[in-house]
Scaffold this active site. Structure first.
Site, PDB file in Angstrom:
ATOM      1  N   HIS A  96      -0.842  12.185 -13.723  1.00 26.20           N
ATOM      2  CA  HIS A  96      -0.163  10.821 -14.386  1.00 26.20           C
ATOM      3  C   HIS A  96      -0.712  10.089 -15.290  1.00 26.20           C
ATOM      4  O   HIS A  96      -0.372  10.350 -16.445  1.00 26.20           O
ATOM      5  CB  HIS A  96       0.655  10.233 -13.397  1.00 26.20           C
ATOM      6  CG  HIS A  96       0.863   8.525 -14.256  1.00 26.20           C
ATOM      7  ND1 HIS A  96       1.666   9.555 -15.039  1.00 26.20           N
ATOM      8  CD2 HIS A  96       0.642   7.409 -13.897  1.00 26.20           C
ATOM      9  CE1 HIS A  96       2.061   7.951 -15.374  1.00 26.20           C
ATOM     10  NE2 HIS A  96       1.467   7.194 -15.251  1.00 26.20           N
ATOM     11  N   GLU A 124      -4.914  -1.157 -11.123  1.00 24.33           N
ATOM     12  CA  GLU A 124      -3.866  -1.738 -10.365  1.00 24.33           C
ATOM     13  C   GLU A 124      -3.112  -0.658  -8.605  1.00 24.33           C
ATOM     14  O   GLU A 124      -3.178  -1.393  -8.235  1.00 24.33           O
ATOM     15  CB  GLU A 124      -2.103  -1.326 -11.051  1.00 24.33           C
ATOM     16  CG  GLU A 124      -0.802  -2.043 -10.187  1.00 24.33           C
ATOM     17  CD  GLU A 124       0.081  -2.109 -10.581  1.00 24.33           C
ATOM     18  OE1 GLU A 124       0.907  -2.746 -10.662  1.00 24.33           O
ATOM     19  OE2 GLU A 124      -0.260  -1.715 -12.528  1.00 24.33           O
ATOM     20  N   ASP A 125      -3.825   0.701  -9.106  1.00 28.26           N
ATOM     21  CA  ASP A 125      -3.622   1.456  -7.623  1.00 28.26           C
ATOM     22  C   ASP A 125      -5.047   1.602  -7.421  1.00 28.26           C
ATOM     23  O   ASP A 125      -5.058   2.056  -6.236  1.00 28.26           O
ATOM     24  CB  ASP A 125      -2.999   2.545  -8.115  1.00 28.26           C
ATOM     25  CG  ASP A 125      -1.374   2.436  -8.866  1.00 28.26           C
ATOM     26  OD1 ASP A 125      -1.234   0.972  -8.298  1.00 28.26           O
ATOM     27  OD2 ASP A 125      -0.976   2.871  -9.310  1.00 28.26           O
TER      28      ASP A 125
END
Length: 188
Positions: A96, A124-125
């Site tokens: 991605h 964020e991840d």
């Protein structure tokens, strides 16, 4: 650093760490949070990273040598940070951010924007923090990644606000209905 690189070498890459993770030393010293990912980097990871690098290099031909080095560093950081994560489809998550960066590059955007595309989900991840991004890539990339992180949270915030309003509206409607019933009963 030598111990971490030694661990990587024992993990399967053997003398090729410098070939496949060109910025392993910089990453190891600048972002200790990635030591675990460095130590488990395998030859399969090396091949996957090379394929992604070739894909990205194709769309970023318009940039100069320095920009290519910066993009390679960002790819390595993103790859290591997302290593082991999967998309719902089962594909490695890194697909991605590389696709996002490639789309940005197809528009011939500046290198900071393309680098930010590679890094946009890392804070964020993964375990990376904005400070890590700024240390490696500067304040402009940090600001872009921070902005994207805030924007990506908007739909969740809007849904939450709508749910709150719907609940409040429903509660007010129930109160009004109860008042009508009570008033009707009282008037009889």
């Amino acid at each position: 650093v030598a111990e971490t690189l030694g661990d990587v070498e024992r993990g399967g890459v053997e003398g090729d760490i410098g070939r496949y993770l060109q910025h392993a030393g910089l990453i190891a010293t600048s972002v200790p949070r990635l030591h675990g990912q460095l130590s488990t980097f395998t030859m399969d990871d090396a091949w996957a990273l090379e394929e992604l690098h070739l894909e990205l290099a194709e769309s970023t031909k318009y940039t100069g040598h320095y920009c290519q080095e910066l993009l390679r560093l960002a790819l390595e950081v993103s790859y290591l940070a997302h290593n082991g994560q999967k998309r719902k489809s089962g594909e490695p998550y890194i697909i991605h951010p590389v696709a996002v960066a490639s789309i940005l590059a197809e528009s011939h955007l500046d290198v900071d924007t393309v680098v930010s595309g590679l890094l946009h989900d890392t804070v964020e991840d993964t375990m990376l923090m904005f400070e890590d991004i700024e240390l490696l890539f500067g304040p402009d990339v940090r600001k872009i990644v921070e902005g994207e992180t805030k924007v990506s949270k908007l739909p969740k915030m809007v849904r939450s606000e709508l749910a709150t309003q719907k609940y409040a509206k429903g509660t007010r409607l129930e109160d009004t209905q109860r008042e009508v019933v009570e008033t009707s009963a009282f008037n009889k």
